[in-house]
Motif scaffolding. Structure first.
Motif, PDB file in Angstrom:
ATOM      1  N   ARG A 151       0.832  -1.206   0.000  1.00 33.11           N
ATOM      2  CA  ARG A 151       0.000   0.000   0.000  1.00 33.11           C
ATOM      3  C   ARG A 151       0.870   1.261   0.000  1.00 33.11           C
ATOM      4  O   ARG A 151       0.514   2.266  -0.626  1.00 33.11           O
ATOM      5  CB  ARG A 151      -0.945  -0.024   1.202  1.00 33.11           C
ATOM      6  N   LEU A 152       2.008   1.223   0.686  1.00 32.33           N
ATOM      7  CA  LEU A 152       2.933   2.358   0.640  1.00 32.33           C
ATOM      8  C   LEU A 152       3.441   2.577  -0.782  1.00 32.33           C
ATOM      9  O   LEU A 152       3.533   3.719  -1.250  1.00 32.33           O
ATOM     10  CB  LEU A 152       4.106   2.113   1.592  1.00 32.33           C
ATOM     11  N   ALA A 153       3.751   1.500  -1.480  1.00 27.07           N
ATOM     12  CA  ALA A 153       4.197   1.614  -2.869  1.00 27.07           C
ATOM     13  C   ALA A 153       3.084   2.170  -3.755  1.00 27.07           C
ATOM     14  O   ALA A 153       3.331   3.008  -4.637  1.00 27.07           O
ATOM     15  CB  ALA A 153       4.659   0.256  -3.385  1.00 27.07           C
ATOM     16  N   ASP A 154       1.846   1.716  -3.543  1.00 24.42           N
ATOM     17  CA  ASP A 154       0.702   2.250  -4.296  1.00 24.42           C
ATOM     18  C   ASP A 154       0.567   3.757  -4.096  1.00 24.42           C
ATOM     19  O   ASP A 154       0.303   4.511  -5.040  1.00 24.42           O
ATOM     20  CB  ASP A 154      -0.594   1.566  -3.842  1.00 24.42           C
ATOM     21  N   LEU A 155       0.725   4.195  -2.844  1.00 22.35           N
ATOM     22  CA  LEU A 155       0.630   5.618  -2.524  1.00 22.35           C
ATOM     23  C   LEU A 155       1.705   6.401  -3.263  1.00 22.35           C
ATOM     24  O   LEU A 155       1.453   7.475  -3.817  1.00 22.35           O
ATOM     25  CB  LEU A 155       0.758   5.813  -1.014  1.00 22.35           C
ATOM     26  N   GLY A 156       2.922   5.847  -3.289  1.00 18.33           N
ATOM     27  CA  GLY A 156       4.006   6.514  -3.997  1.00 18.33           C
ATOM     28  C   GLY A 156       3.747   6.634  -5.486  1.00 18.33           C
ATOM     29  O   GLY A 156       3.998   7.687  -6.101  1.00 18.33           O
ATOM     30  N   PHE A 157       3.209   5.576  -6.094  1.00 19.13           N
ATOM     31  CA  PHE A 157       2.882   5.629  -7.520  1.00 19.13           C
ATOM     32  C   PHE A 157       1.848   6.726  -7.796  1.00 19.13           C
ATOM     33  O   PHE A 157       1.927   7.437  -8.798  1.00 19.13           O
ATOM     34  CB  PHE A 157       2.343   4.281  -7.995  1.00 19.13           C
ATOM     35  N   ALA A 158       0.864   6.874  -6.902  1.00 21.52           N
ATOM     36  CA  ALA A 158      -0.181   7.876  -7.101  1.00 21.52           C
ATOM     37  C   ALA A 158       0.361   9.294  -6.988  1.00 21.52           C
ATOM     38  O   ALA A 158      -0.233  10.239  -7.525  1.00 21.52           O
ATOM     39  CB  ALA A 158      -1.306   7.659  -6.084  1.00 21.52           C
ATOM     40  N   HIS A 235     -10.135  -6.678   7.004  1.00 18.87           N
ATOM     41  CA  HIS A 235     -10.245  -6.078   5.673  1.00 18.87           C
ATOM     42  C   HIS A 235      -9.227  -6.750   4.742  1.00 18.87           C
ATOM     43  O   HIS A 235      -8.082  -6.953   5.126  1.00 18.87           O
ATOM     44  CB  HIS A 235      -9.976  -4.585   5.760  1.00 18.87           C
ATOM     45  N   PRO A 236      -9.629  -7.090   3.513  1.00 19.29           N
ATOM     46  CA  PRO A 236      -8.701  -7.797   2.616  1.00 19.29           C
ATOM     47  C   PRO A 236      -7.426  -7.024   2.309  1.00 19.29           C
ATOM     48  O   PRO A 236      -6.384  -7.627   2.027  1.00 19.29           O
ATOM     49  CB  PRO A 236      -9.530  -8.029   1.343  1.00 19.29           C
ATOM     50  N   GLY A 237      -7.469  -5.707   2.362  1.00 24.66           N
ATOM     51  CA  GLY A 237      -6.273  -4.916   2.100  1.00 24.66           C
ATOM     52  C   GLY A 237      -5.532  -4.491   3.344  1.00 24.66           C
ATOM     53  O   GLY A 237      -4.473  -3.856   3.249  1.00 24.66           O
ATOM     54  N   TYR A 238      -6.080  -4.806   4.504  1.00 15.55           N
ATOM     55  CA  TYR A 238      -5.508  -4.509   5.821  1.00 15.55           C
ATOM     56  C   TYR A 238      -5.487  -3.004   6.121  1.00 15.55           C
ATOM     57  O   TYR A 238      -6.005  -2.561   7.138  1.00 15.55           O
ATOM     58  CB  TYR A 238      -4.102  -5.089   5.957  1.00 15.55           C
ATOM     59  N   VAL A 239      -4.911  -2.175   5.228  1.00 15.54           N
ATOM     60  CA  VAL A 239      -4.834  -0.733   5.450  1.00 15.54           C
ATOM     61  C   VAL A 239      -6.174  -0.097   5.071  1.00 15.54           C
ATOM     62  O   VAL A 239      -6.630  -0.225   3.937  1.00 15.54           O
ATOM     63  CB  VAL A 239      -3.702  -0.096   4.622  1.00 15.54           C
ATOM     64  N   THR A 240      -6.795   0.588   6.018  1.00 14.89           N
ATOM     65  CA  THR A 240      -8.096   1.210   5.775  1.00 14.89           C
ATOM     66  C   THR A 240      -8.055   2.729   5.857  1.00 14.89           C
ATOM     67  O   THR A 240      -9.058   3.388   5.583  1.00 14.89           O
ATOM     68  CB  THR A 240      -9.135   0.694   6.786  1.00 14.89           C
ATOM     69  N   GLY A 241      -6.903   3.307   6.227  1.00 10.71           N
ATOM     70  CA  GLY A 241      -6.818   4.761   6.319  1.00 10.71           C
ATOM     71  C   GLY A 241      -5.374   5.242   6.303  1.00 10.71           C
ATOM     72  O   GLY A 241      -4.511   4.629   6.924  1.00 10.71           O
ATOM     73  N   ALA A 276      10.894  -5.310   9.575  1.00 13.66           N
ATOM     74  CA  ALA A 276      11.162  -4.278   8.575  1.00 13.66           C
ATOM     75  C   ALA A 276      11.365  -4.892   7.190  1.00 13.66           C
ATOM     76  O   ALA A 276      10.923  -4.335   6.176  1.00 13.66           O
ATOM     77  CB  ALA A 276      12.393  -3.470   8.981  1.00 13.66           C
ATOM     78  N   LEU A 277      11.999  -6.068   7.129  1.00 18.25           N
ATOM     79  CA  LEU A 277      12.234  -6.716   5.841  1.00 18.25           C
ATOM     80  C   LEU A 277      10.955  -7.295   5.255  1.00 18.25           C
ATOM     81  O   LEU A 277      10.779  -7.325   4.036  1.00 18.25           O
ATOM     82  CB  LEU A 277      13.298  -7.809   5.993  1.00 18.25           C
ATOM     83  N   HIS A 278      10.030  -7.751   6.103  1.00 15.98           N
ATOM     84  CA  HIS A 278       8.728  -8.199   5.596  1.00 15.98           C
ATOM     85  C   HIS A 278       7.993  -7.029   4.937  1.00 15.98           C
ATOM     86  O   HIS A 278       7.389  -7.176   3.868  1.00 15.98           O
ATOM     87  CB  HIS A 278       7.881  -8.773   6.735  1.00 15.98           C
ATOM     88  N   LEU A 279       8.041  -5.877   5.583  1.00 16.51           N
ATOM     89  CA  LEU A 279       7.431  -4.669   5.012  1.00 16.51           C
ATOM     90  C   LEU A 279       8.085  -4.333   3.675  1.00 16.51           C
ATOM     91  O   LEU A 279       7.398  -4.056   2.674  1.00 16.51           O
ATOM     92  CB  LEU A 279       7.604  -3.527   6.022  1.00 16.51           C
ATOM     93  N   LEU A 280       9.401  -4.389   3.621  1.00 18.23           N
ATOM     94  CA  LEU A 280      10.127  -4.083   2.390  1.00 18.23           C
ATOM     95  C   LEU A 280       9.770  -5.062   1.277  1.00 18.23           C
ATOM     96  O   LEU A 280       9.612  -4.660   0.116  1.00 18.23           O
ATOM     97  CB  LEU A 280      11.633  -4.109   2.654  1.00 18.23           C
ATOM     98  N   ASN A 281       9.600  -6.340   1.598  1.00 16.04           N
ATOM     99  CA  ASN A 281       9.215  -7.323   0.583  1.00 16.04           C
ATOM    100  C   ASN A 281       7.877  -6.965  -0.047  1.00 16.04           C
ATOM    101  O   ASN A 281       7.685  -7.106  -1.264  1.00 16.04           O
ATOM    102  CB  ASN A 281       9.154  -8.721   1.203  1.00 16.04           C
ATOM    103  N   GLY A 282       6.928  -6.518   0.779  1.00 12.33           N
ATOM    104  CA  GLY A 282       5.641  -6.095   0.244  1.00 12.33           C
ATOM    105  C   GLY A 282       5.782  -4.905  -0.686  1.00 12.33           C
ATOM    106  O   GLY A 282       5.114  -4.830  -1.735  1.00 12.33           O
ATOM    107  N   PHE A 283       6.645  -3.977  -0.338  1.00 13.01           N
ATOM    108  CA  PHE A 283       6.892  -2.812  -1.187  1.00 13.01           C
ATOM    109  C   PHE A 283       7.496  -3.242  -2.524  1.00 13.01           C
ATOM    110  O   PHE A 283       7.064  -2.787  -3.593  1.00 13.01           O
ATOM    111  CB  PHE A 283       7.826  -1.842  -0.462  1.00 13.01           C
ATOM    112  N   LEU A 284       8.492  -4.129  -2.471  1.00 16.37           N
ATOM    113  CA  LEU A 284       9.192  -4.547  -3.690  1.00 16.37           C
ATOM    114  C   LEU A 284       8.300  -5.334  -4.640  1.00 16.37           C
ATOM    115  O   LEU A 284       8.576  -5.408  -5.841  1.00 16.37           O
ATOM    116  CB  LEU A 284      10.427  -5.377  -3.334  1.00 16.37           C
ATOM    117  N   ARG A 285       7.238  -5.921  -4.130  1.00 15.39           N
ATOM    118  CA  ARG A 285       6.311  -6.634  -5.007  1.00 15.39           C
ATOM    119  C   ARG A 285       5.589  -5.675  -5.957  1.00 15.39           C
ATOM    120  O   ARG A 285       5.125  -6.075  -7.031  1.00 15.39           O
ATOM    121  CB  ARG A 285       5.275  -7.392  -4.172  1.00 15.39           C
ATOM    122  N   VAL A 286       5.496  -4.418  -5.547  1.00 18.63           N
ATOM    123  CA  VAL A 286       4.809  -3.408  -6.354  1.00 18.63           C
ATOM    124  C   VAL A 286       5.792  -2.488  -7.056  1.00 18.63           C
ATOM    125  O   VAL A 286       5.610  -2.126  -8.220  1.00 18.63           O
ATOM    126  CB  VAL A 286       3.853  -2.579  -5.464  1.00 18.63           C
TER     127      VAL A 286
END
Length: 352
Positions: A151-158, A235-241, A276-286
């Motif tokens: 979701r952080l990566a999505d925000l950056g793309f936007a 929530h399926p996306g976990y982040v809601t706000g 922190a690396l789990h978070l980074l892996n999610g970012f790198l997927r996007v």
């Protein structure tokens, strides 16, 4: 090595960040009157303690809102930049759960309040209150940390195509200036802490500063942290706000990731890098990062955690009446820095 130029630069950044003085607070009846005159709202206020802005939760018969009044030490142009950032996201990425600005009676997104208490007029803004639980109150699973990074990566793309005349503002939290923050070391009296801080500054000088101009750069959220992200485990996306764009700035993208990673470093003393690396892996997927960016990110994440500890030490000196409270909160940051520094540095891949 600290220089007199660094000291002058630090003073300039601290001033533009609106952190040098404590401003007098507006009386709640005045805020209620402003809301009625400019927004047609009637209801009740609850003050929410924050670092800089005056912030309130407002309730009328039908809705709940978040009210923000900027400090008289903050340039209204910078507040307008933050507002424009949120308006851009609502337009180009309405699917992202970003807090929405409520227009005033004339359709404007903010109201300028004349003041004689500081350098600038103050800015009143009304936003939709986003219900939900703060990420800070949740122990996220590996899968949820992946979703958080994505979701952080999505925000950056936007935000990639967003620009503003004040996007290059000076901001104390912006890590592209970290190497010039050595004046903060004078507030660190404990020798082991100071030695660790010097070590991180030296690593940043070697592995980050020479490559700053080569990193992908754009406007970022700047504080995608546990107190600015709302989540729902069901929530399926976990982040809601996603809230609080007060640290938005144009800077290398890796520094956006470093904020969230810094908040996860050392939370498990036995495996200080894992979350922190789990978070980074999610970012790198996007959004992929280069090998050089990943190497810099390992240092930047520690630098961000150190910066928070150093700024807290500095604020404790600026506000002696809050010194004990502030230093008690910085203790965990130092503990996490020591446990992270003692662990072997991970080897990262450009793919998750």
């Amino acid at each position: 090595m600290e220089t007199s130029a660094d000291s002058a630069f630090f003073d300039a950044v601290a001033f533009e960040s609106g952190l040098l003085t404590a401003m007098p607070q507006l009386a709640e009846p005045i805020v209620l009157d402003l809301l009625h005159r400019h927004y047609g709202l009637k209801g009740s206020l609850i003050r929410i303690p924050t670092e800089k802005d005056e912030t309130f939760r407002f309730q009328d018969d039908d809705d709940t809102y978040l009210i923000k009044v900027s400090s008289a030490d903050e340039n209204p142009d910078i507040v307008q930049f933050q507002t424009a950032c949120m308006a851009h996201l609502e337009k180009v990425a309405p699917q992202l759960p970003v807090q929405r600005i409520v227009p005033d009676c004339n359709g404007g997104l903010q109201v300028l309040l004349e003041t004689t208490d500081g350098s600038f007029d103050r800015v009143l803004r009304v936003m939709r209150f986003m219900p939900g639980d703060l990420l800070a109150n949740h122990a996220a699973t590996v899968g949820q940390l992946h979703l958080l990074g994505s979701r952080l990566a999505d925000l950056g793309f936007a935000l990639q195509d967003f620009d503003h005349p004040r996007a290059d503002r000076l901001l104390l939290w912006d890590l592209k200036h970290f190497h010039r923050m050595r004046p903060l070391l004078e507030y660190v009296e404990d020798e082991p802490k100071r030695a660790l801080a010097e070590r991180i500054f030296n690593q940043f000088d070697t592995r980050v500063v020479p490559f700053l101009d080569s990193f992908a750069t754009q406007v970022i959220h700047g504080d995608f942290s546990p107190f600015n992200v709302l989540v729902d485990p069901l929530h399926p996306g976990y982040v809601t706000g996603i809230i609080d764009f007060g640290d938005a700035v144009r800077t290398p993208v890796i520094f956006d990731v470093s904020v969230t990673m810094a908040n996860l470093l050392g939370t498990d003393a036995d495996s200080p890098w894992d979350q922190a690396l789990h978070l980074l892996n999610g970012f790198l997927r996007v959004r992929p990062l280069s090998t050089r960016e990943l190497d810099a990110l390992l240092v930047a994440a520690q630098a961000r955690l150190l910066l928070r500890a150093l700024i807290t030490q500095w604020r404790a000196n600026q506000l002696p009446q809050r010194r004990e409270y502030l230093l008690s909160h910085s203790k965990s940051d130092w503990d996490r820095l020591f446990s992270t520094a003692a662990a072997p540095a991970p080897t990262l891949s450009t793919k998750p």
